[in-house]
Design an enzyme around this catalytic site. Structure first.
Site, PDB file in Angstrom:
ATOM      1  N   LYS A  46       0.833  -1.212   0.000  1.00  0.00           N
ATOM      2  CA  LYS A  46       0.000   0.000   0.000  1.00  0.00           C
ATOM      3  C   LYS A  46       0.865   1.258   0.000  1.00  0.00           C
ATOM      4  CE  LYS A  46      -1.921  -1.112   3.925  1.00  0.00           C
ATOM      5  NZ  LYS A  46      -1.223  -2.406   4.213  1.00  0.00           N
ATOM      6  N   ARG A  68      -9.433   1.230   8.676  1.00  0.00           N
ATOM      7  CA  ARG A  68      -9.085  -0.144   9.035  1.00  0.00           C
ATOM      8  C   ARG A  68     -10.181  -0.830   9.842  1.00  0.00           C
ATOM      9  NH1 ARG A  68      -3.233   0.461   8.802  1.00  0.00           N
ATOM     10  NH2 ARG A  68      -2.300  -1.503   9.348  1.00  0.00           N
ATOM     11  N   ARG A  72      11.981  -5.693   4.477  1.00  0.00           N
ATOM     12  CA  ARG A  72      11.683  -4.258   4.301  1.00  0.00           C
ATOM     13  C   ARG A  72      12.665  -3.416   5.122  1.00  0.00           C
ATOM     14  NH1 ARG A  72       5.872  -1.783   5.374  1.00  0.00           N
ATOM     15  NH2 ARG A  72       6.057  -2.893   7.346  1.00  0.00           N
ATOM     16  N   ARG A  85      11.531  -1.781  10.720  1.00  0.00           N
ATOM     17  CA  ARG A  85      10.433  -1.357  11.603  1.00  0.00           C
ATOM     18  C   ARG A  85      10.267  -2.358  12.738  1.00  0.00           C
ATOM     19  NH1 ARG A  85       5.251   0.370   8.062  1.00  0.00           N
ATOM     20  NH2 ARG A  85       4.226  -0.976   9.576  1.00  0.00           N
ATOM     21  N   ARG A 106      -0.536  -8.934  13.145  1.00  0.00           N
ATOM     22  CA  ARG A 106      -1.091  -7.890  12.259  1.00  0.00           C
ATOM     23  C   ARG A 106      -1.980  -8.528  11.183  1.00  0.00           C
ATOM     24  NH1 ARG A 106       4.275  -5.242  10.508  1.00  0.00           N
ATOM     25  NH2 ARG A 106       3.008  -3.981   9.106  1.00  0.00           N
TER      26      ARG A 106
HETATM   27  P1  AP5 Z   1       4.859  -1.561   1.752  1.00  0.00           P
HETATM   28  O1  AP5 Z   1       4.534  -0.721   0.585  1.00  0.00           O
HETATM   29  O2  AP5 Z   1       5.590  -0.967   2.907  1.00  0.00           O
HETATM   30  O3  AP5 Z   1       3.559  -2.334   2.257  1.00  0.00           O
HETATM   31  P2  AP5 Z   1       2.326  -1.792   3.117  1.00  0.00           P
HETATM   32  O4  AP5 Z   1       1.119  -2.484   2.617  1.00  0.00           O
HETATM   33  O5  AP5 Z   1       2.320  -0.303   3.150  1.00  0.00           O
HETATM   34  O6  AP5 Z   1       2.755  -2.397   4.524  1.00  0.00           O
HETATM   35  P3  AP5 Z   1       2.662  -1.795   5.978  1.00  0.00           P
HETATM   36  O7  AP5 Z   1       3.391  -2.788   6.856  1.00  0.00           O
HETATM   37  O8  AP5 Z   1       3.139  -0.373   6.054  1.00  0.00           O
HETATM   38  O9  AP5 Z   1       1.162  -1.845   6.235  1.00  0.00           O
HETATM   39  P4  AP5 Z   1       0.442  -1.851   7.542  1.00  0.00           P
HETATM   40  O10 AP5 Z   1      -0.910  -1.571   7.078  1.00  0.00           O
HETATM   41  O11 AP5 Z   1       0.573  -3.052   8.393  1.00  0.00           O
HETATM   42  O12 AP5 Z   1       1.233  -0.743   8.404  1.00  0.00           O
HETATM   43  P5  AP5 Z   1       0.867   0.707   8.845  1.00  0.00           P
HETATM   44  O13 AP5 Z   1       2.097   1.508   8.831  1.00  0.00           O
HETATM   45  O14 AP5 Z   1      -0.322   1.217   8.111  1.00  0.00           O
HETATM   46  O15 AP5 Z   1       5.699  -2.834   1.196  1.00  0.00           O
HETATM   47  C1  AP5 Z   1       6.241  -3.802   2.081  1.00  0.00           C
HETATM   48  C2  AP5 Z   1       7.625  -4.232   1.552  1.00  0.00           C
HETATM   49  O16 AP5 Z   1       7.463  -4.934   0.318  1.00  0.00           O
HETATM   50  C3  AP5 Z   1       8.572  -3.053   1.227  1.00  0.00           C
HETATM   51  O17 AP5 Z   1       9.887  -3.469   1.546  1.00  0.00           O
HETATM   52  C4  AP5 Z   1       8.413  -2.834  -0.285  1.00  0.00           C
HETATM   53  O18 AP5 Z   1       9.609  -2.327  -0.876  1.00  0.00           O
HETATM   54  C5  AP5 Z   1       8.116  -4.264  -0.779  1.00  0.00           C
HETATM   55  N1  AP5 Z   1       7.185  -4.301  -1.898  1.00  0.00           N
HETATM   56  C6  AP5 Z   1       6.082  -3.558  -2.104  1.00  0.00           C
HETATM   57  N2  AP5 Z   1       5.443  -3.937  -3.240  1.00  0.00           N
HETATM   58  C7  AP5 Z   1       6.165  -4.974  -3.755  1.00  0.00           C
HETATM   59  C8  AP5 Z   1       6.023  -5.812  -4.907  1.00  0.00           C
HETATM   60  N3  AP5 Z   1       4.995  -5.644  -5.780  1.00  0.00           N
HETATM   61  N4  AP5 Z   1       6.939  -6.763  -5.109  1.00  0.00           N
HETATM   62  C9  AP5 Z   1       7.986  -6.951  -4.245  1.00  0.00           C
HETATM   63  N5  AP5 Z   1       8.184  -6.191  -3.142  1.00  0.00           N
HETATM   64  C10 AP5 Z   1       7.273  -5.216  -2.897  1.00  0.00           C
HETATM   65  O19 AP5 Z   1       0.392   0.487  10.363  1.00  0.00           O
HETATM   66  C11 AP5 Z   1       1.299   0.118  11.383  1.00  0.00           C
HETATM   67  C12 AP5 Z   1       0.548   0.056  12.706  1.00  0.00           C
HETATM   68  O20 AP5 Z   1       0.033   1.369  13.042  1.00  0.00           O
HETATM   69  C13 AP5 Z   1      -0.694  -0.850  12.743  1.00  0.00           C
HETATM   70  O21 AP5 Z   1      -0.337  -2.203  13.008  1.00  0.00           O
HETATM   71  C14 AP5 Z   1      -1.513  -0.192  13.862  1.00  0.00           C
HETATM   72  O22 AP5 Z   1      -1.036  -0.540  15.129  1.00  0.00           O
HETATM   73  C15 AP5 Z   1      -1.274   1.284  13.626  1.00  0.00           C
HETATM   74  N6  AP5 Z   1      -2.251   1.869  12.685  1.00  0.00           N
HETATM   75  C16 AP5 Z   1      -1.980   2.393  11.438  1.00  0.00           C
HETATM   76  N7  AP5 Z   1      -3.101   2.844  10.848  1.00  0.00           N
HETATM   77  C17 AP5 Z   1      -4.113   2.606  11.730  1.00  0.00           C
HETATM   78  C18 AP5 Z   1      -5.508   2.814  11.673  1.00  0.00           C
HETATM   79  N8  AP5 Z   1      -6.102   3.349  10.591  1.00  0.00           N
HETATM   80  N9  AP5 Z   1      -6.255   2.414  12.742  1.00  0.00           N
HETATM   81  C19 AP5 Z   1      -5.673   1.882  13.842  1.00  0.00           C
HETATM   82  N10 AP5 Z   1      -4.350   1.649  13.953  1.00  0.00           N
HETATM   83  C20 AP5 Z   1      -3.568   1.999  12.896  1.00  0.00           C
END
Ligand code: AP5
Length: 227
Positions: A16, A91, A130, A163, A174
């Site tokens: 994402k 979410r 990552r 991270r 997660r």
């Molecule tokens: P990346 O693009 O980083 O993936 P992502 O889907 O953004 O993964 P996240 O881990 O950031 O998502 P998340 O939703 O768990 O975390 P968030 O920060 O929102 O890609 C991942 C890796 O793969 C990278 O190394 C990239 O280079 C590689 N890659 C990407 N595409 C690829 C492809 N096509 N092929 C190969 N490699 C690829 O949330 C973190 C925490 O914050 C949550 O657990 C929660 O505690 C809190 N939080 C955040 N938002 C909320 C909310 N709305 N409500 C409540 N709590 C929240």
């Protein structure tokens, strides 16, 4: 000018953040990543950051009220005057309903939800490799999207870090939270209140970053043509 609001959904590590950054740049929209906003609050040591830190490290979700407050603040920024790409938000059903209300008050609505689907085995592989730039937050994958030969950020030369929530046990938690609390949001947009105004498209996120980006572009071009 009509403001545009797009949502990128998908499991942790589905890509994402990677795709939202490209999309926001191409469409000149702001990117609202609730994960990045929370990590910035943790780094700054604000009271919100202090409350969020342990929750994030466990893989659970921060409360809906706090998240909606954060998003509302972002929506009113000048940089978001053309609209936004939401990454990692909404979410929960409460957040989806809250977002609908926030946008309705501004005379807008969510236009399109893009769901990026990736098998769990690939998710674990992606998150274990990552790395994130400590200075500019640019994302890397040690195999698929590597940093420079010196192991530093190619954009700003910053050091890279892993991270804390990318540890294997936290990733499994997660994924569990995603299935329980976030997948119902996709059904909400596909079947319920959102369906009349919001399109939902699913893309295969297991392909290369460029292939996924061009698939998303094609889906959005169809939406654009129908506007
Ligand atoms: P990346 O693009 O980083 O993936 P992502 O889907 O953004 O993964 P996240 O881990 O950031 O998502 P998340 O939703 O768990 O975390 P968030 O920060 O929102 O890609 C991942 C890796 O793969 C990278 O190394 C990239 O280079 C590689 N890659 C990407 N595409 C690829 C492809 N096509 N092929 C190969 N490699 C690829 O949330 C973190 C925490 O914050 C949550 O657990 C929660 O505690 C809190 N939080 C955040 N938002 C909320 C909310 N709305 N409500 C409540 N709590 C929240």
């Amino acid at each position: 000018m009509t403001r545009r609001y797009l949502i990128l959904m998908g499991a942790p590590g589905a890509g994402k953040g990677t795709q939202a950054a490209r999309l926001a740049q191409e469409w000149e929209l702001c990117r609202i990543s609730t994960g990045d906003l929370l990590r910035a609050a943790v780094a700054a040591g604000t009271s919100l950051g202090q409350r969020a830190e342990a929750i994030m490290a466990s893989g659970d979700l921060v409360s809906d009220g706090l998240i909606l407050e954060l998003v509302e603040e972002e929506l009113d920024r000048e940089s978001c005057s053309r609209g936004a790409v939401f990454d990692g938000f909404p979410r929960t059903l409460e957040q989806a309903i809250g977002l609908g209300d926030l946008l309705e008050r501004r005379g807008c609505a969510v236009e399109q939800v893009i769901v990026i689907e990736v098998p769990d085995s690939e998710i674990v592989r992606r998150l274990s490799e990552r790395r994130v730039c400590e200075s500019c937050e640019k994302l890397y994958h040690l195999s698929f999207d590597p940093p420079g030969d010196d192991g530093r950020c190619t954009a700003c030369g910053g050091g890279l870090r892993r991270r804390p929530d990318d540890e294997p046990d936290t990733v499994l938690r997660r994924l569990e939270v995603y299935r329980e609390q976030t997948q119902p949001v996709i059904d909400y947009y596909a079947n319920e209140r959102g369906a009349s105004q919001t399109g939902v498209a699913t893309v295969d996120g297991s392909r290369s970053i460029d292939e996924v980006a061009s698939d998303i572009r094609e889906r959005l071009a169809v939406v654009e043509a129908e506007r």
